[in-house]
Design a protein around this motif. Structure first.
Motif, PDB file in Angstrom:
ATOM      1  N   GLN A 293     -30.758   6.449  -3.358  1.00  0.00           N
ATOM      2  CA  GLN A 293     -30.221   6.780  -2.041  1.00  0.00           C
ATOM      3  C   GLN A 293     -31.174   7.649  -1.215  1.00  0.00           C
ATOM      4  N   GLN A 294     -31.870   8.544  -1.867  1.00  0.00           N
ATOM      5  CA  GLN A 294     -32.795   9.404  -1.122  1.00  0.00           C
ATOM      6  C   GLN A 294     -33.917   8.583  -0.477  1.00  0.00           C
ATOM      7  N   GLN A 295     -34.466   7.639  -1.261  1.00  0.00           N
ATOM      8  CA  GLN A 295     -35.520   6.774  -0.723  1.00  0.00           C
ATOM      9  C   GLN A 295     -34.968   5.843   0.364  1.00  0.00           C
ATOM     10  N   TYR A 296     -33.721   5.395   0.165  1.00  0.00           N
ATOM     11  CA  TYR A 296     -33.076   4.548   1.177  1.00  0.00           C
ATOM     12  C   TYR A 296     -32.924   5.326   2.488  1.00  0.00           C
ATOM     13  N   GLY A 297     -32.468   6.567   2.386  1.00  0.00           N
ATOM     14  CA  GLY A 297     -32.318   7.401   3.574  1.00  0.00           C
ATOM     15  C   GLY A 297     -33.644   7.637   4.272  1.00  0.00           C
ATOM     16  N   ARG A 298     -34.692   7.857   3.496  1.00  0.00           N
ATOM     17  CA  ARG A 298     -36.010   8.086   4.099  1.00  0.00           C
ATOM     18  C   ARG A 298     -36.503   6.824   4.817  1.00  0.00           C
ATOM     19  N   ALA A 299     -36.254   5.659   4.220  1.00  0.00           N
ATOM     20  CA  ALA A 299     -36.675   4.406   4.860  1.00  0.00           C
ATOM     21  C   ALA A 299     -35.947   4.207   6.187  1.00  0.00           C
ATOM     22  N   LEU A 300     -34.649   4.527   6.227  1.00  0.00           N
ATOM     23  CA  LEU A 300     -33.897   4.443   7.484  1.00  0.00           C
ATOM     24  C   LEU A 300     -34.466   5.408   8.526  1.00  0.00           C
ATOM     25  N   LEU A 301     -34.798   6.611   8.060  1.00  0.00           N
ATOM     26  CA  LEU A 301     -35.413   7.596   8.947  1.00  0.00           C
ATOM     27  C   LEU A 301     -36.698   7.042   9.563  1.00  0.00           C
ATOM     28  N   LEU A 302     -37.527   6.435   8.733  1.00  0.00           N
ATOM     29  CA  LEU A 302     -38.800   5.915   9.223  1.00  0.00           C
ATOM     30  C   LEU A 302     -38.604   4.698  10.123  1.00  0.00           C
ATOM     31  N   GLN A 303     -37.558   3.907   9.868  1.00  0.00           N
ATOM     32  CA  GLN A 303     -37.253   2.822  10.804  1.00  0.00           C
ATOM     33  C   GLN A 303     -36.914   3.398  12.180  1.00  0.00           C
ATOM     34  N   GLY A 304     -36.228   4.536  12.168  1.00  0.00           N
ATOM     35  CA  GLY A 304     -35.949   5.218  13.427  1.00  0.00           C
ATOM     36  C   GLY A 304     -37.229   5.699  14.096  1.00  0.00           C
ATOM     37  N   ARG A 305     -38.176   6.226  13.308  1.00  0.00           N
ATOM     38  CA  ARG A 305     -39.448   6.691  13.868  1.00  0.00           C
ATOM     39  C   ARG A 305     -40.257   5.530  14.463  1.00  0.00           C
ATOM     40  N   VAL A 306     -40.251   4.400  13.761  1.00  0.00           N
ATOM     41  CA  VAL A 306     -40.969   3.224  14.277  1.00  0.00           C
ATOM     42  C   VAL A 306     -40.361   2.795  15.610  1.00  0.00           C
ATOM     43  N   ALA A 307     -39.030   2.856  15.688  1.00  0.00           N
ATOM     44  CA  ALA A 307     -38.361   2.505  16.956  1.00  0.00           C
ATOM     45  C   ALA A 307     -38.747   3.493  18.062  1.00  0.00           C
ATOM     46  N   ILE A 308     -38.917   4.771  17.695  1.00  0.00           N
ATOM     47  CA  ILE A 308     -39.356   5.768  18.682  1.00  0.00           C
ATOM     48  C   ILE A 308     -40.760   5.444  19.164  1.00  0.00           C
ATOM     49  N   PHE A 309     -41.662   5.179  18.216  1.00  0.00           N
ATOM     50  CA  PHE A 309     -43.053   4.888  18.570  1.00  0.00           C
ATOM     51  C   PHE A 309     -43.170   3.631  19.438  1.00  0.00           C
ATOM     52  N   SER A 310     -42.260   2.698  19.218  1.00  0.00           N
ATOM     53  CA  SER A 310     -42.305   1.456  19.995  1.00  0.00           C
ATOM     54  C   SER A 310     -41.382   1.514  21.217  1.00  0.00           C
ATOM     55  N   SER A 311     -40.988   2.753  21.595  1.00  0.00           N
ATOM     56  CA  SER A 311     -40.214   3.008  22.828  1.00  0.00           C
ATOM     57  C   SER A 311     -38.872   2.288  22.845  1.00  0.00           C
ATOM     58  N   GLN A 312     -38.149   2.357  21.712  1.00  0.00           N
ATOM     59  CA  GLN A 312     -36.802   1.783  21.620  1.00  0.00           C
ATOM     60  C   GLN A 312     -35.820   2.878  21.209  1.00  0.00           C
ATOM     61  N   PRO A 313     -35.495   3.816  22.115  1.00  0.00           N
ATOM     62  CA  PRO A 313     -34.665   4.963  21.741  1.00  0.00           C
ATOM     63  C   PRO A 313     -33.264   4.594  21.253  1.00  0.00           C
ATOM     64  N   GLU A 314     -32.658   3.564  21.828  1.00  0.00           N
ATOM     65  CA  GLU A 314     -31.298   3.196  21.402  1.00  0.00           C
ATOM     66  C   GLU A 314     -31.299   2.659  19.977  1.00  0.00           C
ATOM     67  N   LEU A 315     -32.308   1.829  19.658  1.00  0.00           N
ATOM     68  CA  LEU A 315     -32.420   1.331  18.276  1.00  0.00           C
ATOM     69  C   LEU A 315     -32.719   2.492  17.330  1.00  0.00           C
ATOM     70  N   ALA A 316     -33.540   3.424  17.778  1.00  0.00           N
ATOM     71  CA  ALA A 316     -33.857   4.601  16.960  1.00  0.00           C
ATOM     72  C   ALA A 316     -32.580   5.372  16.623  1.00  0.00           C
ATOM     73  N   LYS A 317     -31.692   5.528  17.590  1.00  0.00           N
ATOM     74  CA  LYS A 317     -30.428   6.242  17.364  1.00  0.00           C
ATOM     75  C   LYS A 317     -29.616   5.601  16.248  1.00  0.00           C
TER      76      LYS A 317
END
Length: 412
Positions: A293-317
């Motif tokens: 679960q910890q690694q799963y949570g981190r992967a979700l976090l990083l998916q949010g960061r990728v969405a931020i970097f690619s200028s997709q704030p709603e997907l990041a949320k």
């Protein structure tokens, strides 16, 4: 000084002769145990010294003899004693810079002293100086293993821990690798990037000869993470790629998850968002399969960061909300703090500067409590940005300057 005046010296040797004339008479009057104790103190970091427990363990001198030697050394001004609290165990013993230099210059004299030739056991074939240095590195190796998760305890001896690593690097100590792996999480938290980098590079050279696949992959992950902190993204990607070359042979699949996650983070920093998402999907697949679960949570976090970097704030949320749910379920404060860090960025992207400030202050509170220097810097930077956008320029500048000082200190 009277003795010095009677001696003929060249201009070239005059400074060293004066130096010797000041210290040698007191040195020559010391007992062998006192010299040994003094040499032990010279191994400690000059800034922090060492405590009585470390001193007796490293010198292998009894408590009674050590106390007598300390009194003798203090009387002749060789030893400085820094008092913290009541009790001998709370004192720190250290040397003035000039005294430190002199004692180390007498290493050969110390080593040739006949009454110190008996070290016994596995150290019997070493010189006395080498044996004491070995005791020093062994003591701090045990200290690290005992306190690896207690960062406040490690703070007390952090300079000596890195000093010990430097001695072991110089001695090409093959057991260095295991202690480096233990020390890296602490070093990353406190921002000691420069100090740990050299040890990691040497540890990898050792690991390539004698380590398991997991150990080598761990070192690649750790050094790559340090390089990312220092902005060397290309080199970090190369190391992470090496780490996952044989990921199916890695016994600890949580390590494989971490490698894919961190490689994805590096690729997103380079702007390769499709590749980053590809690696994150692999990480999530492994995490779900092994129920990490910890690694799963981190992967979700990083998916949010990728969405931020690619200028997709709603997907990041969306991704960050899912990661926050995992963090709360695990009661993982660090994962939660990292989610809050990114929610602050999303709030800034959507012009919700009041919410961005709240997230940043929450992150700063956590980071200061944990003494996580990188996160303190990030929180200050985000907080500065939020305040600036709200027109509070003077306060924003103060936070920005504090954040910049930390970034310079840790080489971020």
């Amino acid at each position: 000084l009277r003795n010095f005046k009677t001696k003929n010296t060249n201009d070239e040797d005059e400074n060293f002769a004066l130096f010797q004339a000041i210290y040698l008479p007191s040195w020559n009057r010391l007992s062998h145990p006192a010299r040994k104790l003094l040499f032990c103190v010279s191994l400690f970091s000059p800034n922090s010294g060492g405590d009585f427990e470390a001193l007796t363990a490293i010198s292998n001198i009894t408590v009674e003899v050590a106390q007598s030697c300390i009194r003798d050394l203090w009387r002749v001004s060789f030893l400085e004693i820094r008092q913290k609290q009541n009790g001998i165990e709370d004192k720190r013993y250290l040397l003035h810079t000039l005294t430190h230099y002199f004692v180390r210059s007498q290493q050969d004299v110390f080593a040739s002293s006949s009454s110190m030739a008996e070290e016994g056991g596995t150290h019997a074939t070493s010189s006395p100086a080498q044996a004491v240095m070995l005791h020093f590195t062994e003591y701090f190796s045990r200290y690290l293993q005992q306190h690896q998760h207690d960062y406040q305890e490690l703070d007390i001896e952090q300079e000596n821990l890195f000093e010990s690593l430097r001695y072991r690097i110089a001695q090409a100590d093959v057991s260095l690798m295991h202690d480096v792996i233990l020390l890296v999480p602490y070093a990353l938290t406190r921002g000691f990037y420069r100090q740990i980098k050299e040890a990691l590079e040497i540890a990898i050279q050792i690991a390539e000869i004698s380590a398991t696949v997991d150990e080598l992959a761990t070192l690649h992950l750790q050094l790559g993470t340090v390089l990312m902190k220092q902005g060397q993204i290309e080199n970090a990607v190369l190391l992470f790629s090496k780490g996952i070359e044989n990921y199916q042979k890695i016994q600890d699949q949580t390590l494989a998850c971490d490698l894919f996650c961190t490689l994805a983070e590096a690729e997103s920093e380079r702007g390769d968002f499709d590749i980053a998402n590809h690696y994150l999907k692999q990480s999530i697949e492994i995490a779900q399969r092994i129920q990490a679960q910890q690694q799963y949570g981190r992967a979700l976090l990083l998916q949010g960061r990728v969405a931020i970097f690619s200028s997709q704030p709603e997907l990041a949320k969306v991704y960050l909300s899912q990661a926050l749910t995992v963090a709360d379920a695990l009661q993982d404060e660090y994962l939660r703090a990292m989610v809050v860090r990114n929610l602050s960025t999303v709030a800034g992207m959507t012009s919700d500067f009041e919410m961005a400030e709240q997230y940043s202050r929450s992150l700063l509170e956590y980071a200061e409590q944990k003494r996580h220097r990188e996160l303190i810097g990030v929180a200050l930077r985000n907080l500065s940005g939020s305040l600036a956008m709200r027109g509070e320029i003077e306060q924003a500048e103060r936070y920005a300057r504090r954040g910049l000082e930390i970034a310079k200190e840790i080489g971020n």
